[in-house]
Design a protein around this motif. Sequence first.
Motif, PDB file in Angstrom:
ATOM      1  N   ARG A   1      -6.561 -14.729  -6.347  1.00 51.71           N
ATOM      2  CA  ARG A   1      -6.579 -13.369  -5.783  1.00 51.71           C
ATOM      3  C   ARG A   1      -6.124 -12.358  -6.845  1.00 51.71           C
ATOM      4  O   ARG A   1      -6.681 -11.266  -6.969  1.00 51.71           O
ATOM      5  N   ARG A   2      -5.103 -12.709  -7.591  1.00 44.61           N
ATOM      6  CA  ARG A   2      -4.602 -11.813  -8.640  1.00 44.61           C
ATOM      7  C   ARG A   2      -5.660 -11.573  -9.710  1.00 44.61           C
ATOM      8  O   ARG A   2      -5.795 -10.452 -10.224  1.00 44.61           O
ATOM      9  N   ALA A   3      -6.415 -12.625 -10.051  1.00 45.74           N
ATOM     10  CA  ALA A   3      -7.492 -12.486 -11.048  1.00 45.74           C
ATOM     11  C   ALA A   3      -8.571 -11.536 -10.524  1.00 45.74           C
ATOM     12  O   ALA A   3      -9.091 -10.680 -11.255  1.00 45.74           O
ATOM     13  N   ARG A   4      -8.908 -11.673  -9.220  1.00 46.37           N
ATOM     14  CA  ARG A   4      -9.927 -10.800  -8.610  1.00 46.37           C
ATOM     15  C   ARG A   4      -9.456  -9.333  -8.597  1.00 46.37           C
ATOM     16  O   ARG A   4     -10.193  -8.416  -8.923  1.00 46.37           O
ATOM     17  N   ILE A   5      -8.183  -9.135  -8.248  1.00 44.37           N
ATOM     18  CA  ILE A   5      -7.613  -7.781  -8.181  1.00 44.37           C
ATOM     19  C   ILE A   5      -7.610  -7.138  -9.572  1.00 44.37           C
ATOM     20  O   ILE A   5      -7.964  -5.973  -9.731  1.00 44.37           O
ATOM     21  N   ALA A   6      -7.214  -7.930 -10.577  1.00 46.44           N
ATOM     22  CA  ALA A   6      -7.173  -7.418 -11.960  1.00 46.44           C
ATOM     23  C   ALA A   6      -8.563  -6.971 -12.406  1.00 46.44           C
ATOM     24  O   ALA A   6      -8.724  -5.894 -12.991  1.00 46.44           O
ATOM     25  N   LYS A   7      -9.559  -7.790 -12.082  1.00 45.46           N
ATOM     26  CA  LYS A   7     -10.942  -7.471 -12.467  1.00 45.46           C
ATOM     27  C   LYS A   7     -11.393  -6.177 -11.773  1.00 45.46           C
ATOM     28  O   LYS A   7     -12.001  -5.289 -12.385  1.00 45.46           O
ATOM     29  N   GLY A   8     -11.046  -6.026 -10.503  1.00 43.33           N
ATOM     30  CA  GLY A   8     -11.426  -4.833  -9.735  1.00 43.33           C
ATOM     31  C   GLY A   8     -10.776  -3.565 -10.273  1.00 43.33           C
ATOM     32  O   GLY A   8     -11.355  -2.484 -10.203  1.00 43.33           O
ATOM     33  N   ALA A   9      -9.564  -3.700 -10.831  1.00 43.18           N
ATOM     34  CA  ALA A   9      -8.847  -2.527 -11.361  1.00 43.18           C
ATOM     35  C   ALA A   9      -9.146  -2.286 -12.831  1.00 43.18           C
ATOM     36  O   ALA A   9      -8.681  -1.300 -13.408  1.00 43.18           O
ATOM     37  N   GLY A  10      -9.917  -3.208 -13.445  1.00 49.91           N
ATOM     38  CA  GLY A  10     -10.225  -3.070 -14.874  1.00 49.91           C
ATOM     39  C   GLY A  10      -9.030  -3.390 -15.750  1.00 49.91           C
ATOM     40  O   GLY A  10      -8.899  -2.878 -16.862  1.00 49.91           O
ATOM     41  N   LEU A  11      -8.135  -4.266 -15.237  1.00 50.26           N
ATOM     42  CA  LEU A  11      -6.933  -4.630 -15.987  1.00 50.26           C
ATOM     43  C   LEU A  11      -6.831  -6.146 -16.092  1.00 50.26           C
ATOM     44  O   LEU A  11      -7.794  -6.856 -15.789  1.00 50.26           O
ATOM     45  N   THR A  12      -5.681  -6.663 -16.510  1.00 52.28           N
ATOM     46  CA  THR A  12      -5.531  -8.115 -16.707  1.00 52.28           C
ATOM     47  C   THR A  12      -4.620  -8.695 -15.619  1.00 52.28           C
ATOM     48  O   THR A  12      -3.805  -7.974 -15.024  1.00 52.28           O
ATOM     49  N   PRO A  13      -4.700 -10.019 -15.379  1.00 56.27           N
ATOM     50  CA  PRO A  13      -3.781 -10.657 -14.425  1.00 56.27           C
ATOM     51  C   PRO A  13      -2.310 -10.421 -14.787  1.00 56.27           C
ATOM     52  O   PRO A  13      -1.453 -10.320 -13.906  1.00 56.27           O
ATOM     53  N   ALA A  14      -2.035 -10.306 -16.098  1.00 49.90           N
ATOM     54  CA  ALA A  14      -0.644 -10.044 -16.532  1.00 49.90           C
ATOM     55  C   ALA A  14      -0.158  -8.700 -15.989  1.00 49.90           C
ATOM     56  O   ALA A  14       1.010  -8.558 -15.609  1.00 49.90           O
ATOM     57  N   ASP A  15      -1.072  -7.712 -15.939  1.00 48.67           N
ATOM     58  CA  ASP A  15      -0.707  -6.394 -15.392  1.00 48.67           C
ATOM     59  C   ASP A  15      -0.387  -6.499 -13.903  1.00 48.67           C
ATOM     60  O   ASP A  15       0.536  -5.853 -13.404  1.00 48.67           O
ATOM     61  N   VAL A  16      -1.170  -7.322 -13.188  1.00 45.54           N
ATOM     62  CA  VAL A  16      -0.927  -7.524 -11.755  1.00 45.54           C
ATOM     63  C   VAL A  16       0.431  -8.200 -11.563  1.00 45.54           C
ATOM     64  O   VAL A  16       1.209  -7.831 -10.674  1.00 45.54           O
ATOM     65  N   ASN A  17       0.727  -9.185 -12.430  1.00 48.54           N
ATOM     66  CA  ASN A  17       2.015  -9.883 -12.338  1.00 48.54           C
ATOM     67  C   ASN A  17       3.190  -8.918 -12.564  1.00 48.54           C
ATOM     68  O   ASN A  17       4.219  -9.007 -11.888  1.00 48.54           O
ATOM     69  N   LYS A  18       3.022  -7.979 -13.522  1.00 47.40           N
ATOM     70  CA  LYS A  18       4.081  -6.983 -13.786  1.00 47.40           C
ATOM     71  C   LYS A  18       4.296  -6.111 -12.555  1.00 47.40           C
ATOM     72  O   LYS A  18       5.429  -5.829 -12.177  1.00 47.40           O
ATOM     73  N   LEU A  19       3.195  -5.692 -11.948  1.00 47.49           N
ATOM     74  CA  LEU A  19       3.301  -4.858 -10.747  1.00 47.49           C
ATOM     75  C   LEU A  19       4.039  -5.615  -9.644  1.00 47.49           C
ATOM     76  O   LEU A  19       4.911  -5.061  -8.971  1.00 47.49           O
ATOM     77  N   MET A  20       3.702  -6.889  -9.473  1.00 47.75           N
ATOM     78  CA  MET A  20       4.327  -7.675  -8.413  1.00 47.75           C
ATOM     79  C   MET A  20       5.828  -7.874  -8.669  1.00 47.75           C
ATOM     80  O   MET A  20       6.627  -7.899  -7.746  1.00 47.75           O
ATOM     81  N   LYS A  21       6.181  -7.983  -9.952  1.00 46.02           N
ATOM     82  CA  LYS A  21       7.598  -8.112 -10.299  1.00 46.02           C
ATOM     83  C   LYS A  21       8.339  -6.822  -9.917  1.00 46.02           C
ATOM     84  O   LYS A  21       9.436  -6.857  -9.365  1.00 46.02           O
ATOM     85  N   GLN A  22       7.693  -5.674 -10.209  1.00 42.91           N
ATOM     86  CA  GLN A  22       8.273  -4.367  -9.836  1.00 42.91           C
ATOM     87  C   GLN A  22       8.388  -4.258  -8.317  1.00 42.91           C
ATOM     88  O   GLN A  22       9.391  -3.770  -7.801  1.00 42.91           O
ATOM     89  N   TYR A  23       7.345  -4.704  -7.619  1.00 42.79           N
ATOM     90  CA  TYR A  23       7.352  -4.653  -6.152  1.00 42.79           C
ATOM     91  C   TYR A  23       8.516  -5.485  -5.599  1.00 42.79           C
ATOM     92  O   TYR A  23       9.239  -5.051  -4.707  1.00 42.79           O
ATOM     93  N   GLN A  24       8.678  -6.694  -6.156  1.00 39.88           N
ATOM     94  CA  GLN A  24       9.746  -7.582  -5.666  1.00 39.88           C
ATOM     95  C   GLN A  24      11.127  -6.940  -5.851  1.00 39.88           C
ATOM     96  O   GLN A  24      12.000  -7.058  -4.993  1.00 39.88           O
ATOM     97  N   GLN A  25      11.301  -6.241  -6.988  1.00 41.87           N
ATOM     98  CA  GLN A  25      12.577  -5.551  -7.229  1.00 41.87           C
ATOM     99  C   GLN A  25      12.787  -4.426  -6.208  1.00 41.87           C
ATOM    100  O   GLN A  25      13.890  -4.265  -5.673  1.00 41.87           O
ATOM    101  N   MET A  26      11.726  -3.654  -5.949  1.00 42.98           N
ATOM    102  CA  MET A  26      11.819  -2.553  -4.983  1.00 42.98           C
ATOM    103  C   MET A  26      12.072  -3.095  -3.576  1.00 42.98           C
ATOM    104  O   MET A  26      12.886  -2.562  -2.827  1.00 42.98           O
ATOM    105  N   GLU A  27      11.375  -4.178  -3.251  1.00 47.00           N
ATOM    106  CA  GLU A  27      11.497  -4.777  -1.910  1.00 47.00           C
ATOM    107  C   GLU A  27      12.925  -5.287  -1.698  1.00 47.00           C
ATOM    108  O   GLU A  27      13.527  -5.116  -0.643  1.00 47.00           O
ATOM    109  N   LYS A  28      13.475  -5.897  -2.748  1.00 41.62           N
ATOM    110  CA  LYS A  28      14.849  -6.415  -2.691  1.00 41.62           C
ATOM    111  C   LYS A  28      15.836  -5.267  -2.489  1.00 41.62           C
ATOM    112  O   LYS A  28      16.783  -5.349  -1.717  1.00 41.62           O
ATOM    113  N   MET A  29      15.575  -4.144  -3.200  1.00 41.48           N
ATOM    114  CA  MET A  29      16.431  -2.979  -3.110  1.00 41.48           C
ATOM    115  C   MET A  29      16.403  -2.404  -1.690  1.00 41.48           C
ATOM    116  O   MET A  29      17.426  -2.042  -1.123  1.00 41.48           O
TER     117      MET A  29
END
Length: 455
Positions: free
Chosen positions: A398-426
């Motif tokens: 799913r992350r690979a599909r999302i990255a392709k749709g946004a014109g970015l890389t799976p690593a970028d999606v992973n960074k976003l998810m890491k940020q989300y997890q920090q915000m969610e925890k907060m």
Amino acid sequence: MFESLTQRLSGTIERLRGRGRLTEENIRESLREVRIALLEADVALPVVQALIERIKVRAVGQEVLKSLTPGQALIKVVRDELTAVMGSQAADLNLNVPAPAVILMAGLQGAGKTTTVGKLAKHLRERRKKKVMVVSADVYRPAAIEQLRQLAEQVEVLFFPSSASQKPEEIVRAAIADAKKSFVDVLLVDTAGRLAIDEAMMTEIKALHAAVAPVETLFVVDSMTGQDAAITAKAFAEALPLTGVVLTKTDGDARGGAALSVRYVTGRPIKFIGVGEKPDGLDVFHPDRVASRILDMGDVLSLVEQVEQQVDKDKAQKLAEKVAKGKKFDLNDMKDQLEQMQNMGGLHGLMDKLPGMGQIPDAVKNQITGKEVPRMVAIINSMTKKERRNPTLLNGSRRARIAKGAGLTPADVNKLMKQYQQMEKMMSKLSGGGMKGLMRGMRGMMGGRGGMPFR
């Protein structure tokens, strides 16, 4: 704005901060560095000389040398004198006159007059709750009339039509008559510019000024011209009874020499500063806040005002209620937060107002390009509604599909998810441990885990 000056001065200031005792010798050394920093920032020489002299008189007197914290006392003196040279306090527009209050905008071609008229119209309509009309008396550039018409439509103010075949005085008189009939509070008049100051231009604008008797005559000048901005403003101030100055393109001016020179050279206050091309890119000029930014103390007051004006209070209230009830913070909520941050100028726009930015290495600051937030929003937009509501579904494919749709890389999606997890925890700490929990969460985020978003 002021990046180079801030970097240079903040180093000097930091060295003084910890000094238990200051002598005339190390004050002299520090002032030499301040002088060089101001000259490099393209501040006019008379302004530099006057500023250094005033700081020196106060610094070697009782005020600093006998202080318990002389380093900090000297910083206060520098801040006070920077504030004084820029005009001490914000200068307001004089709108306390029978309607319509006519504001005449003057300046050279290319300074951003027409754009500034649009920005000022929006500022007066939204923040001052005024009914505004705009009119173009620029009969030499038909495109200027059309540009102003489009801006008026964009910022939702009245537009009085004019044409290149009319005389400027005739246009403005007709606009004033129409403004009275329409119960307009403020009439903004855009005037013709030239590529340089010439006699014909000055004669024409003097005649226009005499014909319409504006309550405010604002000189619009490009801050990127540095010392020349102050010289041009002085020439206009001698020809016209200017009531103030608007500095434009301040986001492209890393030196800030114009802001420090204009008030001293012309004797007229800077009333507004323009940033970027967007209609909301106009700020009231607060000399005390600008002085704090120059000395790397940040501008938290302006940041608070910006949040007040630009954050969607309904969305913020709904999110607060959702979190208080213990409901999960999802990616739709994160997208809302990112979009509101983008409305405030993105990470780059917010950084400028935070204390201590002068101490951050350029290599780190340069990683923030302004593209971070739009990229993060693009990633969330590439997800399905179900994925946004339930981020745990996001496996590798799913992350690979999302990255392709946004014109970015799976690593970028992973960074976003890491940020989300920090915000969610907060957010979960806020619902559980109240404000103390939130502060602990923020300290965790600031501790470096996850690094800079989207390098």
